[in-house]
Design a protein around this motif. Structure first.
Motif, PDB file in Angstrom:
ATOM      1  N   THR A 116       2.286  -1.110  23.945  1.00  0.00           N
ATOM      2  CA  THR A 116       2.193  -0.029  24.933  1.00  0.00           C
ATOM      3  C   THR A 116       3.514   0.720  25.049  1.00  0.00           C
ATOM      4  O   THR A 116       3.549   1.956  25.091  1.00  0.00           O
ATOM      5  N   LEU A 117       4.628  -0.030  25.098  1.00  0.00           N
ATOM      6  CA  LEU A 117       5.935   0.616  25.194  1.00  0.00           C
ATOM      7  C   LEU A 117       6.237   1.445  23.944  1.00  0.00           C
ATOM      8  O   LEU A 117       6.739   2.575  24.036  1.00  0.00           O
ATOM      9  N   GLY A 118       5.933   0.901  22.755  1.00  0.00           N
ATOM     10  CA  GLY A 118       6.170   1.654  21.526  1.00  0.00           C
ATOM     11  C   GLY A 118       5.328   2.918  21.456  1.00  0.00           C
ATOM     12  O   GLY A 118       5.813   3.984  21.055  1.00  0.00           O
ATOM     13  N   TYR A 119       4.062   2.814  21.850  1.00  0.00           N
ATOM     14  CA  TYR A 119       3.196   4.002  21.840  1.00  0.00           C
ATOM     15  C   TYR A 119       3.695   5.046  22.828  1.00  0.00           C
ATOM     16  O   TYR A 119       3.696   6.248  22.535  1.00  0.00           O
ATOM     17  N   ALA A 120       4.145   4.587  24.012  1.00  0.00           N
ATOM     18  CA  ALA A 120       4.635   5.539  25.018  1.00  0.00           C
ATOM     19  C   ALA A 120       5.893   6.252  24.526  1.00  0.00           C
ATOM     20  O   ALA A 120       6.060   7.462  24.728  1.00  0.00           O
ATOM     21  N   LEU A 121       6.790   5.516  23.852  1.00  0.00           N
ATOM     22  CA  LEU A 121       8.017   6.141  23.353  1.00  0.00           C
ATOM     23  C   LEU A 121       7.734   7.078  22.181  1.00  0.00           C
ATOM     24  O   LEU A 121       8.323   8.158  22.074  1.00  0.00           O
ATOM     25  N   SER A 122       6.838   6.665  21.276  1.00  0.00           N
ATOM     26  CA  SER A 122       6.556   7.490  20.100  1.00  0.00           C
ATOM     27  C   SER A 122       5.759   8.742  20.448  1.00  0.00           C
ATOM     28  O   SER A 122       5.933   9.791  19.827  1.00  0.00           O
TER      29      SER A 122
END
Length: 308
Positions: A116-122
């Motif tokens: 979730t964090l990676g998707y939000a940052l990307s």
């Protein structure tokens, strides 16, 4: 006398009866021991299957029984030792099953959080503000940021220069104090040499002190020269920075004046447009008033004509 005879007779008869019973029982036991008895046929016992393994962890006994409200598993209203939990089954297997399930939940939660964090940052949904955004800052604001950054850099350089100057001044002071002490010792040895002579060790010390004094004088001369050159270089750098700062301030003043002139010009044009719109509005109102008066006159004339 007759009473004693009757009592003895009764005891004798009772003893005879007991003896006959003992003889009869003993004979039966001997006969039973002599006659061989055939053993009973063996009973075939069916092999019991092991209980099925359940994936559920072992539970305390009595947990499935329904009991009345206010009573314990033993049936009483007060707890006894039978109501305490009892270990049942293999503890390691139950603990491993629970721990495996908990580890699976932990790993899945960590992967979900990381994904979730990676998707939000990307995707750009989550912005951590690592850099200064271009919007909504204007050119003047960006220039102010650069000036502030330059000021902080100059303050840092000034602190480093002051620290370096303090270290060099402390080193110079320490070496000067040592040279002063060595000079006093050298003067003392020279005075003693002129008065009555000194030993070879003191003569060697005097020569060493003289060499150290000459080396210190050369080092002090070079150090003072270096400090003067360093100060001149710093003054030159400060003058160049002041010149650049003055040119930048001059350019900023020129831009500010141009901006103010442009704003004044635009404001004058807007004021002129507002004045023109106001005059047109007043002219339209006057024309409307004239038309209204003309219509009233015509209506008055028509009313008079109708009255005649």
């Amino acid at each position: 006398m007759s009473r004693f005879i009757m009592t003895a007779k009764e005891r004798l008869q009772r003893g005879l009866r007991i003896g006959q019973m003992l003889v009869h029982n003993t004979g039966l036991q001997r006969m039973a021991a002599k006659t061989p008895t055939t053993p009973p046929p063996p009973k075939f016992v069916k092999a019991t299957q092991p209980p099925p393994k359940s994936s559920k962890p072992p539970q305390c006994p009595g947990g499935e029984k329904k009991r009345k409200p206010g009573t314990f598993a033993s049936g009483g209203q007060h707890a006894v030792f039978s109501d305490c939990p009892k270990p049942e089954g293999d503890f390691i297997k139950a603990w491993s099953a629970k721990n495996g399930r908990y580890n699976l939940i932990l790993i899945s939660g960590a992967l979900a959080a990381g994904g979730t964090l990676g998707y939000a940052l990307s995707s750009g949904i989550l912005c951590l503000n690592w850099t200064i955004p271009e919007y909504p800052y204007t050119e003047d604001e960006m220039e102010d940021f650069e000036i502030e950054e330059e000021r902080r850099r100059e303050e840092k350089e000034a602190r480093e220069e002051r620290h370096q100057d303090a270290v060099e001044a402390r080193e110079l002071g320490v070496r000067r104090r040592r040279a002063k002490v060595a000079m006093e010792r050298e003067v003392d040895l020279m005075q003693r040499d002129m008065d009555g002579g000194i030993t070879d060790a003191e003569l060697d010390e005097l020569q060493r002190l003289a060499a150290e004094r000459e080396a210190f004088e050369l080092w002090e001369k070079d150090e003072l020269k270096r400090l003067d050159e360093q100060e001149k270089e710093r003054d030159k750098i400060r003058k160049e920075k002041a010149k650049v700062r003055a040119e930048r301030n001059k350019e900023r003043d020129r831009k500010r004046k141009e901006t103010e002139a442009q704003l004044e010009k635009e404001e004058a044009e807007r004021e002129k447009a507002r004045e023109k719109a106001r005059k047109e509005r007043e002219k339209a109102e006057k024309e409307k008033q004239k038309e209204k008066e003309k219509a009233e006159k015509e209506a008055e004339k028509a009313r008079k004509a109708a009255g005649n």
